[in-house]
Design a protein around this motif. Structure first.
Motif, PDB file in Angstrom:
ATOM      1  N   TYR A  82      19.672  33.797 -52.904  1.00 38.34           N
ATOM      2  CA  TYR A  82      19.026  33.780 -54.215  1.00 38.34           C
ATOM      3  C   TYR A  82      20.058  33.970 -55.330  1.00 38.34           C
ATOM      4  O   TYR A  82      20.032  33.268 -56.343  1.00 38.34           O
ATOM      5  CB  TYR A  82      17.947  34.865 -54.314  1.00 38.34           C
ATOM      6  N   LEU A  83      20.956  34.923 -55.150  1.00 40.54           N
ATOM      7  CA  LEU A  83      21.950  35.207 -56.185  1.00 40.54           C
ATOM      8  C   LEU A  83      22.887  34.021 -56.424  1.00 40.54           C
ATOM      9  O   LEU A  83      23.268  33.749 -57.560  1.00 40.54           O
ATOM     10  CB  LEU A  83      22.754  36.460 -55.817  1.00 40.54           C
ATOM     11  N   LYS A  84      23.220  33.304 -55.356  1.00 39.55           N
ATOM     12  CA  LYS A  84      24.056  32.102 -55.513  1.00 39.55           C
ATOM     13  C   LYS A  84      23.312  31.042 -56.317  1.00 39.55           C
ATOM     14  O   LYS A  84      23.879  30.401 -57.196  1.00 39.55           O
ATOM     15  CB  LYS A  84      24.468  31.551 -54.147  1.00 39.55           C
ATOM     16  N   GLU A  85      22.032  30.859 -56.010  1.00 41.44           N
ATOM     17  CA  GLU A  85      21.230  29.883 -56.745  1.00 41.44           C
ATOM     18  C   GLU A  85      21.068  30.303 -58.205  1.00 41.44           C
ATOM     19  O   GLU A  85      21.125  29.475 -59.111  1.00 41.44           O
ATOM     20  CB  GLU A  85      19.854  29.695 -56.097  1.00 41.44           C
ATOM     21  N   ARG A  86      20.871  31.598 -58.427  1.00 37.79           N
ATOM     22  CA  ARG A  86      20.732  32.103 -59.788  1.00 37.79           C
ATOM     23  C   ARG A  86      22.029  31.875 -60.573  1.00 37.79           C
ATOM     24  O   ARG A  86      22.001  31.475 -61.737  1.00 37.79           O
ATOM     25  CB  ARG A  86      20.378  33.590 -59.760  1.00 37.79           C
ATOM     26  N   GLU A  87      23.151  32.111 -59.913  1.00 36.99           N
ATOM     27  CA  GLU A  87      24.439  31.910 -60.571  1.00 36.99           C
ATOM     28  C   GLU A  87      24.650  30.431 -60.918  1.00 36.99           C
ATOM     29  O   GLU A  87      25.094  30.105 -62.018  1.00 36.99           O
ATOM     30  CB  GLU A  87      25.572  32.399 -59.670  1.00 36.99           C
ATOM     31  N   LYS A  88      24.283  29.530 -59.999  1.00 34.87           N
ATOM     32  CA  LYS A  88      24.397  28.095 -60.272  1.00 34.87           C
ATOM     33  C   LYS A  88      23.519  27.708 -61.460  1.00 34.87           C
ATOM     34  O   LYS A  88      23.924  26.930 -62.308  1.00 34.87           O
ATOM     35  CB  LYS A  88      23.996  27.270 -59.049  1.00 34.87           C
ATOM     36  N   TYR A  89      22.304  28.258 -61.497  1.00 39.28           N
ATOM     37  CA  TYR A  89      21.399  27.959 -62.604  1.00 39.28           C
ATOM     38  C   TYR A  89      21.978  28.461 -63.927  1.00 39.28           C
ATOM     39  O   TYR A  89      21.944  27.756 -64.937  1.00 39.28           O
ATOM     40  CB  TYR A  89      20.022  28.581 -62.375  1.00 39.28           C
ATOM     41  N   ARG A  90      22.510  29.666 -63.902  1.00 38.06           N
ATOM     42  CA  ARG A  90      23.071  30.231 -65.139  1.00 38.06           C
ATOM     43  C   ARG A  90      24.286  29.433 -65.617  1.00 38.06           C
ATOM     44  O   ARG A  90      24.535  29.347 -66.814  1.00 38.06           O
ATOM     45  CB  ARG A  90      23.441  31.695 -64.935  1.00 38.06           C
ATOM     46  N   ASN A  91      25.042  28.856 -64.679  1.00 38.32           N
ATOM     47  CA  ASN A  91      26.217  28.066 -65.055  1.00 38.32           C
ATOM     48  C   ASN A  91      25.860  26.669 -65.529  1.00 38.32           C
ATOM     49  O   ASN A  91      26.508  26.128 -66.412  1.00 38.32           O
ATOM     50  CB  ASN A  91      27.204  27.971 -63.885  1.00 38.32           C
ATOM     51  N   THR A  92      24.832  26.071 -64.925  1.00 42.16           N
ATOM     52  CA  THR A  92      24.499  24.676 -65.231  1.00 42.16           C
ATOM     53  C   THR A  92      23.273  24.531 -66.112  1.00 42.16           C
ATOM     54  O   THR A  92      23.140  23.534 -66.815  1.00 42.16           O
ATOM     55  CB  THR A  92      24.244  23.873 -63.943  1.00 42.16           C
ATOM     56  N   GLY A  93      22.351  25.479 -66.024  1.00 41.77           N
ATOM     57  CA  GLY A  93      21.099  25.370 -66.755  1.00 41.77           C
ATOM     58  C   GLY A  93      20.109  24.437 -66.085  1.00 41.77           C
ATOM     59  O   GLY A  93      19.044  24.147 -66.606  1.00 41.77           O
ATOM     60  N   ILE A  94      20.456  23.961 -64.891  1.00 42.25           N
ATOM     61  CA  ILE A  94      19.602  23.023 -64.158  1.00 42.25           C
ATOM     62  C   ILE A  94      18.975  23.765 -62.974  1.00 42.25           C
ATOM     63  O   ILE A  94      19.688  24.290 -62.130  1.00 42.25           O
ATOM     64  CB  ILE A  94      20.405  21.809 -63.648  1.00 42.25           C
ATOM     65  N   PRO A  95      17.627  23.778 -62.879  1.00 43.97           N
ATOM     66  CA  PRO A  95      16.974  24.422 -61.738  1.00 43.97           C
ATOM     67  C   PRO A  95      17.332  23.728 -60.427  1.00 43.97           C
ATOM     68  O   PRO A  95      17.661  22.543 -60.407  1.00 43.97           O
ATOM     69  CB  PRO A  95      15.485  24.271 -62.027  1.00 43.97           C
ATOM     70  N   THR A  96      17.250  24.457 -59.326  1.00 38.35           N
ATOM     71  CA  THR A  96      17.603  23.942 -58.006  1.00 38.35           C
ATOM     72  C   THR A  96      16.871  22.652 -57.680  1.00 38.35           C
ATOM     73  O   THR A  96      17.474  21.697 -57.207  1.00 38.35           O
ATOM     74  CB  THR A  96      17.280  24.991 -56.919  1.00 38.35           C
ATOM     75  N   LYS A  97      15.563  22.610 -57.931  1.00 37.86           N
ATOM     76  CA  LYS A  97      14.780  21.415 -57.598  1.00 37.86           C
ATOM     77  C   LYS A  97      15.350  20.180 -58.277  1.00 37.86           C
ATOM     78  O   LYS A  97      15.462  19.125 -57.677  1.00 37.86           O
ATOM     79  CB  LYS A  97      13.322  21.588 -58.017  1.00 37.86           C
ATOM     80  N   LYS A  98      15.715  20.310 -59.542  1.00 37.20           N
ATOM     81  CA  LYS A  98      16.233  19.150 -60.276  1.00 37.20           C
ATOM     82  C   LYS A  98      17.635  18.779 -59.820  1.00 37.20           C
ATOM     83  O   LYS A  98      17.998  17.612 -59.801  1.00 37.20           O
ATOM     84  CB  LYS A  98      16.214  19.408 -61.778  1.00 37.20           C
ATOM     85  N   ARG A  99      18.430  19.780 -59.425  1.00 39.31           N
ATOM     86  CA  ARG A  99      19.771  19.486 -58.940  1.00 39.31           C
ATOM     87  C   ARG A  99      19.725  18.724 -57.619  1.00 39.31           C
ATOM     88  O   ARG A  99      20.590  17.925 -57.338  1.00 39.31           O
ATOM     89  CB  ARG A  99      20.565  20.783 -58.736  1.00 39.31           C
ATOM     90  N   LEU A 100      18.719  19.003 -56.814  1.00 41.32           N
ATOM     91  CA  LEU A 100      18.606  18.382 -55.489  1.00 41.32           C
ATOM     92  C   LEU A 100      17.994  16.986 -55.544  1.00 41.32           C
ATOM     93  O   LEU A 100      18.096  16.246 -54.569  1.00 41.32           O
ATOM     94  CB  LEU A 100      17.820  19.288 -54.538  1.00 41.32           C
ATOM     95  N   GLN A 101      17.333  16.666 -56.637  1.00 49.33           N
ATOM     96  CA  GLN A 101      16.742  15.337 -56.765  1.00 49.33           C
ATOM     97  C   GLN A 101      17.840  14.300 -56.955  1.00 49.33           C
ATOM     98  O   GLN A 101      18.873  14.570 -57.552  1.00 49.33           O
ATOM     99  CB  GLN A 101      15.782  15.268 -57.963  1.00 49.33           C
ATOM    100  N   LYS A 102      17.594  13.109 -56.449  1.00 48.02           N
ATOM    101  CA  LYS A 102      18.567  12.039 -56.614  1.00 48.02           C
ATOM    102  C   LYS A 102      18.574  11.571 -58.065  1.00 48.02           C
ATOM    103  O   LYS A 102      17.530  11.476 -58.697  1.00 48.02           O
ATOM    104  CB  LYS A 102      18.231  10.868 -55.703  1.00 48.02           C
ATOM    105  N   LEU A 103      19.745  11.310 -58.557  1.00 49.89           N
ATOM    106  CA  LEU A 103      19.858  10.795 -59.911  1.00 49.89           C
ATOM    107  C   LEU A 103      19.470   9.325 -59.909  1.00 49.89           C
ATOM    108  O   LEU A 103      19.818   8.581 -58.998  1.00 49.89           O
ATOM    109  CB  LEU A 103      21.293  10.953 -60.419  1.00 49.89           C
ATOM    110  N   PRO A 104      18.762   8.861 -60.926  1.00 46.09           N
ATOM    111  CA  PRO A 104      18.385   7.450 -60.975  1.00 46.09           C
ATOM    112  C   PRO A 104      19.631   6.583 -61.152  1.00 46.09           C
ATOM    113  O   PRO A 104      20.560   6.960 -61.857  1.00 46.09           O
ATOM    114  CB  PRO A 104      17.455   7.365 -62.181  1.00 46.09           C
TER     115      PRO A 104
END
Length: 107
Positions: A82-104
């Motif tokens: 959880y803390l790793k995911e929280r840190e990624k979110y705080r650095n990127t501002g992108i939630p995990t679900k959106k980061r995992l989605q394929k970019l169009p």
């Protein structure tokens, strides 16, 4: 890198009591997949009588899940995830679900 002592002081109530346990439930279901499948199959096969006929499978599933829920090492593993995911979110501002989605792709 996530510092465990520092991060423990900054965990909010919702993180400790809701978000980390949610990760624990998801991971425990994956690790108890055999028992989940057995219980699901029993329920599908017996229909309305599942309460009576699937007690053995239900007990095995509960025992497996409870083992993980009560394991302090498993809690720490899920907390670090959880803390790793929280840190990624705080650095990127992108939630995990959106980061995992394929970019169009552009056409």
């Amino acid at each position: 890198m996530v510092d465990l002592k520092d991060s423990e002081q900054h965990l909010r109530h919702v993180e400790k009591d809701v978000l980390i346990p949610k990760i624990m439930r998801e991971k425990a279901k994956e690790r108890c997949s055999g028992q989940v499948e057995d219980f699901t199959k029993c329920c599908k096969d017996t229909g309305i009588l599942m309460v009576v006929k699937c007690q053995k499978e239900n007990s095995a599933l509960k025992e497996c899940l409870t083992t993980y829920y009560n394991d302090p090492a498993f809690y720490e593993e899920c907390k670090m995830e959880y803390l790793k995911e929280r840190e990624k979110y705080r650095n990127t501002g992108i939630p995990t679900k959106k980061r995992l989605q394929k970019l169009p792709t552009s056409m």
